[in-house]
Structure formats: C-alpha cells, structure tokens
Design a protein around this motif. Structure first.
Motif, PDB file in Angstrom:
ATOM      1  N   PRO A 463       9.318  -9.100  -0.425  1.00  0.00           N
ATOM      2  CA  PRO A 463       9.879  -8.135  -1.391  1.00  0.00           C
ATOM      3  C   PRO A 463       8.863  -7.653  -2.428  1.00  0.00           C
ATOM      4  O   PRO A 463       8.883  -6.483  -2.812  1.00  0.00           O
ATOM      5  N   ALA A 464       7.955  -8.519  -2.855  1.00  0.00           N
ATOM      6  CA  ALA A 464       6.996  -8.128  -3.883  1.00  0.00           C
ATOM      7  C   ALA A 464       5.945  -7.153  -3.368  1.00  0.00           C
ATOM      8  O   ALA A 464       5.356  -6.395  -4.158  1.00  0.00           O
ATOM      9  N   LYS A 465       5.706  -7.147  -2.058  1.00  0.00           N
ATOM     10  CA  LYS A 465       4.645  -6.308  -1.503  1.00  0.00           C
ATOM     11  C   LYS A 465       5.174  -5.199  -0.597  1.00  0.00           C
ATOM     12  O   LYS A 465       4.382  -4.520   0.057  1.00  0.00           O
ATOM     13  N   SER A 466       6.474  -4.997  -0.564  1.00  0.00           N
ATOM     14  CA  SER A 466       7.047  -4.039   0.386  1.00  0.00           C
ATOM     15  C   SER A 466       6.582  -2.617   0.125  1.00  0.00           C
ATOM     16  O   SER A 466       6.125  -1.918   1.041  1.00  0.00           O
ATOM     17  N   ALA A 467       6.693  -2.154  -1.109  1.00  0.00           N
ATOM     18  CA  ALA A 467       6.332  -0.766  -1.414  1.00  0.00           C
ATOM     19  C   ALA A 467       4.848  -0.516  -1.160  1.00  0.00           C
ATOM     20  O   ALA A 467       4.473   0.490  -0.537  1.00  0.00           O
ATOM     21  N   GLU A 468       3.996  -1.413  -1.637  1.00  0.00           N
ATOM     22  CA  GLU A 468       2.565  -1.222  -1.442  1.00  0.00           C
ATOM     23  C   GLU A 468       2.208  -1.234   0.047  1.00  0.00           C
ATOM     24  O   GLU A 468       1.316  -0.496   0.480  1.00  0.00           O
ATOM     25  N   THR A 469       2.890  -2.056   0.818  1.00  0.00           N
ATOM     26  CA  THR A 469       2.640  -2.082   2.262  1.00  0.00           C
ATOM     27  C   THR A 469       3.028  -0.757   2.897  1.00  0.00           C
ATOM     28  O   THR A 469       2.306  -0.227   3.753  1.00  0.00           O
ATOM     29  N   LEU A 470       4.161  -0.207   2.485  1.00  0.00           N
ATOM     30  CA  LEU A 470       4.570   1.093   3.008  1.00  0.00           C
ATOM     31  C   LEU A 470       3.569   2.175   2.657  1.00  0.00           C
ATOM     32  O   LEU A 470       3.263   3.048   3.484  1.00  0.00           O
ATOM     33  N   PHE A 471       3.032   2.127   1.431  1.00  0.00           N
ATOM     34  CA  PHE A 471       2.121   3.187   0.996  1.00  0.00           C
ATOM     35  C   PHE A 471       0.809   3.168   1.772  1.00  0.00           C
ATOM     36  O   PHE A 471       0.080   4.169   1.778  1.00  0.00           O
ATOM     37  N   ARG A 472       0.493   2.063   2.424  1.00  0.00           N
ATOM     38  CA  ARG A 472      -0.709   2.028   3.248  1.00  0.00           C
ATOM     39  C   ARG A 472      -0.564   2.961   4.447  1.00  0.00           C
ATOM     40  O   ARG A 472      -1.564   3.471   4.968  1.00  0.00           O
ATOM     41  N   TYR A 473       0.654   3.193   4.881  1.00  0.00           N
ATOM     42  CA  TYR A 473       0.891   3.997   6.081  1.00  0.00           C
ATOM     43  C   TYR A 473       1.695   5.271   5.813  1.00  0.00           C
ATOM     44  O   TYR A 473       1.605   6.224   6.581  1.00  0.00           O
ATOM     45  N   ILE A 474       2.459   5.272   4.727  1.00  0.00           N
ATOM     46  CA  ILE A 474       3.300   6.422   4.402  1.00  0.00           C
ATOM     47  C   ILE A 474       3.005   6.828   2.962  1.00  0.00           C
ATOM     48  O   ILE A 474       3.028   5.986   2.047  1.00  0.00           O
ATOM     49  N   ALA A 475       2.735   8.095   2.741  1.00  0.00           N
ATOM     50  CA  ALA A 475       2.441   8.574   1.394  1.00  0.00           C
ATOM     51  C   ALA A 475       3.661   8.404   0.489  1.00  0.00           C
ATOM     52  O   ALA A 475       4.798   8.562   0.940  1.00  0.00           O
ATOM     53  N   PRO A 476       3.473   8.074  -0.775  1.00  0.00           N
ATOM     54  CA  PRO A 476       4.601   7.825  -1.684  1.00  0.00           C
ATOM     55  C   PRO A 476       5.573   8.994  -1.794  1.00  0.00           C
ATOM     56  O   PRO A 476       6.780   8.784  -1.982  1.00  0.00           O
ATOM     57  N   GLU A 477       5.071  10.243  -1.649  1.00  0.00           N
ATOM     58  CA  GLU A 477       5.975  11.394  -1.737  1.00  0.00           C
ATOM     59  C   GLU A 477       6.898  11.489  -0.534  1.00  0.00           C
ATOM     60  O   GLU A 477       7.895  12.213  -0.566  1.00  0.00           O
ATOM     61  N   GLN A 478       6.577  10.749   0.538  1.00  0.00           N
ATOM     62  CA  GLN A 478       7.408  10.732   1.733  1.00  0.00           C
ATOM     63  C   GLN A 478       8.372   9.540   1.762  1.00  0.00           C
ATOM     64  O   GLN A 478       9.309   9.519   2.567  1.00  0.00           O
ATOM     65  N   VAL A 479       8.149   8.555   0.904  1.00  0.00           N
ATOM     66  CA  VAL A 479       8.959   7.337   0.901  1.00  0.00           C
ATOM     67  C   VAL A 479      10.164   7.519  -0.019  1.00  0.00           C
ATOM     68  O   VAL A 479      10.001   7.907  -1.187  1.00  0.00           O
ATOM     69  N   PRO A 480      11.365   7.263   0.456  1.00  0.00           N
ATOM     70  CA  PRO A 480      12.550   7.387  -0.401  1.00  0.00           C
ATOM     71  C   PRO A 480      12.479   6.473  -1.624  1.00  0.00           C
ATOM     72  O   PRO A 480      11.812   5.431  -1.617  1.00  0.00           O
ATOM     73  N   VAL A 481      13.186   6.887  -2.658  1.00  0.00           N
ATOM     74  CA  VAL A 481      13.161   6.150  -3.923  1.00  0.00           C
ATOM     75  C   VAL A 481      13.588   4.701  -3.728  1.00  0.00           C
ATOM     76  O   VAL A 481      13.024   3.784  -4.331  1.00  0.00           O
ATOM     77  N   GLN A 482      14.572   4.441  -2.885  1.00  0.00           N
ATOM     78  CA  GLN A 482      15.098   3.098  -2.717  1.00  0.00           C
ATOM     79  C   GLN A 482      14.077   2.130  -2.146  1.00  0.00           C
ATOM     80  O   GLN A 482      14.228   0.911  -2.270  1.00  0.00           O
ATOM     81  N   PHE A 483      13.005   2.655  -1.550  1.00  0.00           N
ATOM     82  CA  PHE A 483      11.956   1.804  -0.992  1.00  0.00           C
ATOM     83  C   PHE A 483      10.675   1.840  -1.828  1.00  0.00           C
ATOM     84  O   PHE A 483       9.634   1.363  -1.363  1.00  0.00           O
ATOM     85  N   GLY A 484      10.738   2.387  -3.027  1.00  0.00           N
ATOM     86  CA  GLY A 484       9.595   2.384  -3.931  1.00  0.00           C
ATOM     87  C   GLY A 484       8.864   3.701  -4.051  1.00  0.00           C
ATOM     88  O   GLY A 484       7.919   3.806  -4.843  1.00  0.00           O
ATOM     89  N   GLY A 485       9.253   4.724  -3.290  1.00  0.00           N
ATOM     90  CA  GLY A 485       8.562   6.007  -3.347  1.00  0.00           C
ATOM     91  C   GLY A 485       9.177   6.961  -4.349  1.00  0.00           C
ATOM     92  O   GLY A 485       9.980   6.575  -5.209  1.00  0.00           O
TER      93      GLY A 485
END
Length: 605
Positions: A463-485
């Motif tokens: 849980p502590a590293k989920s958003a940062e892990t997603l941002f390695r592969y998906i740009a933050p503007e593409q990640v929904p708010v509920q997942f940290g984007g």
C-alpha cells in the motif's frame, strides 16, 4: 539376486488381500489410500502456514516489488529470427490443412441418452419386423410370374416344332397327288422315323422336372437380358444427356467444399491480412514456438469461442451495471497500452457480492460478464497491425478485497484458466497494488506453476508504494485519483493531455514551485502530495520591484484524509509568478504531483 524375493512377497500380500471379505478389503484399501492424502494435506497446510508466517514477518525475498522485466517483442516478420520465421510458416501450413479438414468446426451433437437410444433401437427393430412380414408373404406371388414366364417359354419352344410339322404335312398331301406307286416308298421312311421320334420324345418327357425348371429359368434370364439389352441402349442417350447437363454441377460442390473463413478477434487465421501474423505469433510465443503445441492451443481456443458463444455474448445485456466500478478501462501506460483496472474491494458491499456470486447461476453470469468486458476491450482498445498495440496493462487493486476462500473462489479459478488458455500474450504487464501480506503467500504457492515469461510480467506493490509503482509505468495524468493519480472524470480544467510534473520532497525539507504569470491572464493549478501530512500555501509575487505579494492560499497543514487534490486559480493583473510552498516536516520523503495552465482573460470569463 537379492531383489528376487520381492515379487513373491508382493504376490503373497495380494493373495492375502483377496482372501479377506470384500467389505473389509475395500475398507482397508480406502484407509490406505486416505492416509497418504491426509498426510499430504497436513504437510501442505503446514507449508502454507510457514509461508504465510514468513510473508507476514517480511521474509518475502523482495517479492513485494516483483520483477516487471518483461519487454514485448516485435510483431514484424522481418524482425523475427530465422527459427521463429520457420515456425510461423509451418504454423500457417498446419492451420490451412486443419481448415480444409474442418478441424475448426464443432463436432456434431452427441447421441441421445442410453435409454432413449435403446427405445429407438427397439422401435426400429419392430418396424423392420413388420416390414419383413409382408415382404415374406409377397415372395411366392413374386415367383409365380417366373413360373408363368418359364411355362410360356417352354410352350414357345414346343410349339415351334409343331408348327414345322404342320407346315410339312400339306407338302406331304400335295405330294400325294402324284402317282400312287411312289406313296408306299415315301411312307415307309416316315413310319420308321415316327417310332424314333417317339422314342426320342419319351426320354425327354421322363426327365426330371428340375431340369425343365433350369432350362426355363435360363431361358427366362436370357429373355430378361434380351429385354435389358433392348432397353439400355434406348436409355443410354438420356443418361449421357443428363450427365452432360449435370457436368457443371460439381462447381457448387467444389465451392461448398471450400472451408469458411475462421475469424478470431476479427482477424482471419489465413490470408493476406497483415494482422494474421500478429495473432498467430501470440499463440506461438505462448508455447515457446513449439508449433504443434501452439496449433493445439489455437484449435482449442477457436472451438471454445464457438461453444461459449462469444459472438452473441458481445451484444448481450447481462444486467450488471453496478459492476462498472469493479473492472473498467481507463487511460494508457507510457508505451500506449490500454490499462484495465480490477477493483475487488468493491465487493465489500454484501448486496453486490451476493448479486455477483450468490449462487451457481449468478457466478456463471459473472464469468460471462468478465469475458464480455475483455472481448469488448480487445476489439475497441487493441490494434493487431504489426506495428500497433496488441496487449494491455492489468492493474489489480487488492485493497479490502474479499478472502480467496469465499463464494467467488471457484469462478475466479475458472476465469483464470479461461484467460490463460484462450487469450495468450494479451498482458504486457500485470501490476498488483495495495497487496496484503496474505496474498504474497498465495502468490508463492502459485509461482512454481507459472513460466518465467509470465512471472516477468508480474509486479507487486505494498500500500505504501502502490502509487509510485504505478507511476513507473503509467503517467500520473492517466492514473485515476483513487489510485494516487490526477485523472478525474469530467474535469472542467484539466485532461489527460495536460502533463503532470513529479517531484520528491525530502524528509524535513521544503519545496517551492514557481508558475510564471503574464498580465491579464488567469493561472489555474492543481497539486497532490501522496499521503499529505505536509504544510501547503500559495501566493502571488509580482515582478515589479516594490510590488505587493498576494496570499492566495494561507499556509496550513493538510492531513492524510484531506481531499486528495488541491486546486487553485488566480487572476493576474500584472506580470509575476505564483509560488506554491510545500513543507515536509515528516521523517519520510514525499511524492509531489502538480500541473498548471495559463488562461487568457477571454477563456476565464
């Protein structure tokens, strides 16, 4: 030599077992079979407990990060190495032969049940017996014409000499008008010939009837053959004419023999379509370019799609709109792959859980819904051209997900098996976020059954590293708010085309962000600090010396449960800049996301 007594001992034990009562033997056999199974289960449970305990203690060997080292290969045939090109050509030949043999067609429906089959067999037997009885009764009637024909032929043969004799009698009478002296001379030979004729006729009359029957049958067959010889030549021209007329008929048959094209995801399995190679390479790569295994997989997938009714399923209304938040497509990763999110925490709602998995019928409907969603995503999100995007990224959120021992366990396993067997190489990467400790233990048990290629696509994040892990592969503007984007539906200010800047705020440090502002414009911005627990403020500083600084947002501490995104805007009357200040007093670094845009006065009105 030392091993020779072993077969004797085995035979002795077998004899001892057979001499026991059947019930006792069966009971002992079941006990013997059950004992190893119970021991195996106990060992597996003990092993699972040890793995769970190890995972809970943090001894997961870095599995929380996974590998994520998979890199997609090219689908251009020119880029393939020679062995893979050869395998692709061989694969195509096997597919063409299988299509011609109809191996991609579903087999005929199974015969009726045994009872129905037996009843049908009895009915057919009775019908055949009834049909045979009149046939037997008609047999003598059919033989009578043969006897009549034989008698007629016999009479015809006997009448012919009579006719000859009668024709000779007038000649004799005519000859009697001549001098009478010659008559005795002519009659004596006749009298001598008559007894000979009688004697020759008597043996013919005394011959057995069988010979006469044989003669008559032979005569009858000869007459029938004569009739056939007269009829066949007459019918031959008609037959030849009909053959000439039917000569073009094989063309429709040849057309019917041509196999119908087989499509999978709208792509033909054979032909000049460039997308065909992309689809076939998926099956080959899933079986490590073992052509026969890939062929078996392809055939099984095509037949399964027909049995499952994929074509009709695409337009079916399964009546599950409440599941739209459970699995959905949103945005794309940094390489352009569509992203599919699976949010199983939604099943915390007991009513929703029961509606999806309450009974067998509901679980089957859920499975159809999941396959339907995947099929629609493939057709709408993927491009099978050699240089196109033909796979997707799967993000599975395990936050508050139900345990694996619930009612959904069976349908989950079934879905995993169907996806694994019928949708090869459709996952470019699979990211698990908000992973609980118990899931790592479950993954350890599954890991030995996965290929290295599959494991290289998996990535796990706590849980502590989920958003940062997603941002390695998906740009933050593409990640929904509920997942940290920063992506929000129907956002009036920002879209996915507005890039997000990422910054890392070190522990016990302050970060400032400056946004230039021109005269007569409006500055709009938004920012987010993952986990917040920082102080945030915003102000406008003019470029002119002696200008007054305007406080736009008073500095305050933002708790972790605050609104995830802070938005702000300021109408600029003179050139200057907006300064955003984030003070991280915590002992851990923080991730800052922000973006801004400048609107003209006409746009802001």
């Amino acid at each position: 030599m030392a091993e020779e007594p072993q077969p004797e001992a085995a035979a002795a034990t077998e004899v001892a077992v057979t001499e026991k009562a059947p019930a006792e033997a069966v009971a002992e056999k079941k006990a013997e079979e059950a004992t190893p199974a119970v021991e195996a289960e106990a060992q597996e449970e003990k092993k699972d407990e040890e793995e769970v305990a190890a995972a809970a203690a943090g001894d997961d060997g870095g599995a929380i990060e996974g590998t994520g080292s998979f890199k997609e290969e090219s689908n251009l045939v020119a880029d393939l190495p020679d062995p893979e090109k050869k395998a692709l050509d061989e694969f195509k030949q096997l597919i063409a032969a299988a299509l011609a043999a109809g191996e991609f067609n579903l087999p005929p429906p199974p015969p009726p049940p045994k009872a129905k089959a037996e009843a049908a067999a009895e009915e057919t037997k009775t019908e055949e017996a009834k049909a045979e009885e009149p046939a037997k009764a008609e047999e003598p009637a059919k033989e009578e014409p043969k006897a009549e024909v034989a008698a007629a032929t016999a009479e015809a043969t006997t009448e012919e000499p009579k006719a000859e004799a009668s024709s000779e009698e007038p000649k004799a009478e005519a000859a009697s008008d001549e001098p009478k002296a010659e008559e005795p001379v002519k009659e004596e030979p006749k009298a001598e010939a008559a007894p000979a004729a009688v004697e020759e006729a008597k043996p013919a009359e005394q011959e057995p009837e069988e010979k006469t029957v044989v003669v008559t049958e032979e005569a009858a067959t000869k007459t029938v053959e004569a009739i056939e010889e007269t009829v066949v030549p007459a019918a031959a021209p008609a037959a030849s004419a009909s053959e000439e007329a039917a000569a073009p008929a094989p063309e429709p048959e040849a057309q019917a023999a041509v196999p119908e094209p087989v499509l999978i995801w709208g792509v033909p399995l054979v032909g000049d379509d460039e997308r065909t190679d992309t689809v076939l390479l998926k099956f080959l790569r899933a079986r490590e370019f073992k052509v026969k295994e890939a062929m078996a997989m392809l055939k099984s997938a095509v037949l399964w799609r027909k049995r499952f009714g994929i074509e009709s399923l695409l337009d079916a209304d399964l009546g599950l709109p409440e599941l739209d938040n459970v699995v959905f497509y949103r945005g794309a990763d940094r390489e352009g792959h569509p992203v599919c999110y699976n949010v199983y925490g939604e099943f915390q709602d007991k009513d929703m859980y029961e509606k999806a998995f309450g009974d067998e019928e509901k679980r089957e409907r859920f499975l159809k819904w999941r396959i339907q969603l995947l099929e629609r995503g493939i057709l709408s999100q993927l491009d099978f051209s050699p240089s196109g995007i033909c796979s997707m990224v799967q993000v599975t959120d395990l936050k508050n997900s139900p345990p694996m021992l619930g009612k959904h366990r069976a349908v989950t396993r079934q879905a995993v098996a169907l996806l694994q067997d019928n949708y090869p190489e459709f996952i470019a990467k699979k990211v698990f976020i908000n992973v609980p400790w118990w899931y790592l233990a479950a993954n350890k048990m599954m890991s030995p059954f996965l290929t290295q290629r599959t494991k290289s696509k998996f990535l796990f994040a706590s849980p502590a590293k989920s958003a940062e892990t997603l941002f390695r592969y998906i740009a933050p503007e593409q990640v929904p708010v509920q997942f940290g984007g920063l992506f929000k539906e129907d956002d009036p200010e920002f879209t996915t085309s507005d890039a997000v800047t990422e910054l890392t705020i070190k522990a016990s440090s302050k970060e400032t962000v400056e946004i230039p502002a021109s005269e007569n414009s409006t500055i709009v911005w938004e920012l987010r600090v993952l986990g917040w627990e920082v102080s945030y403020g915003a102000e406008f500083t003019p470029d002119a010396e002696g200008g007054y600084t305007v406080i736009v947002q008073k500095t305050r501490k933002v708790p972790a449960n605050e609104e995830p995104i802070m938005k702000g805007s300021f109408k600029v009357g003179e050139p200057g800049k907006i300064v955003l200040t984030i003070n991280n007093a915590a002992s851990k670094k923080k991730k800052l996301l922000y973006r801004s845009k400048v609107k003209s006065t006409s746009e802001s009105i």
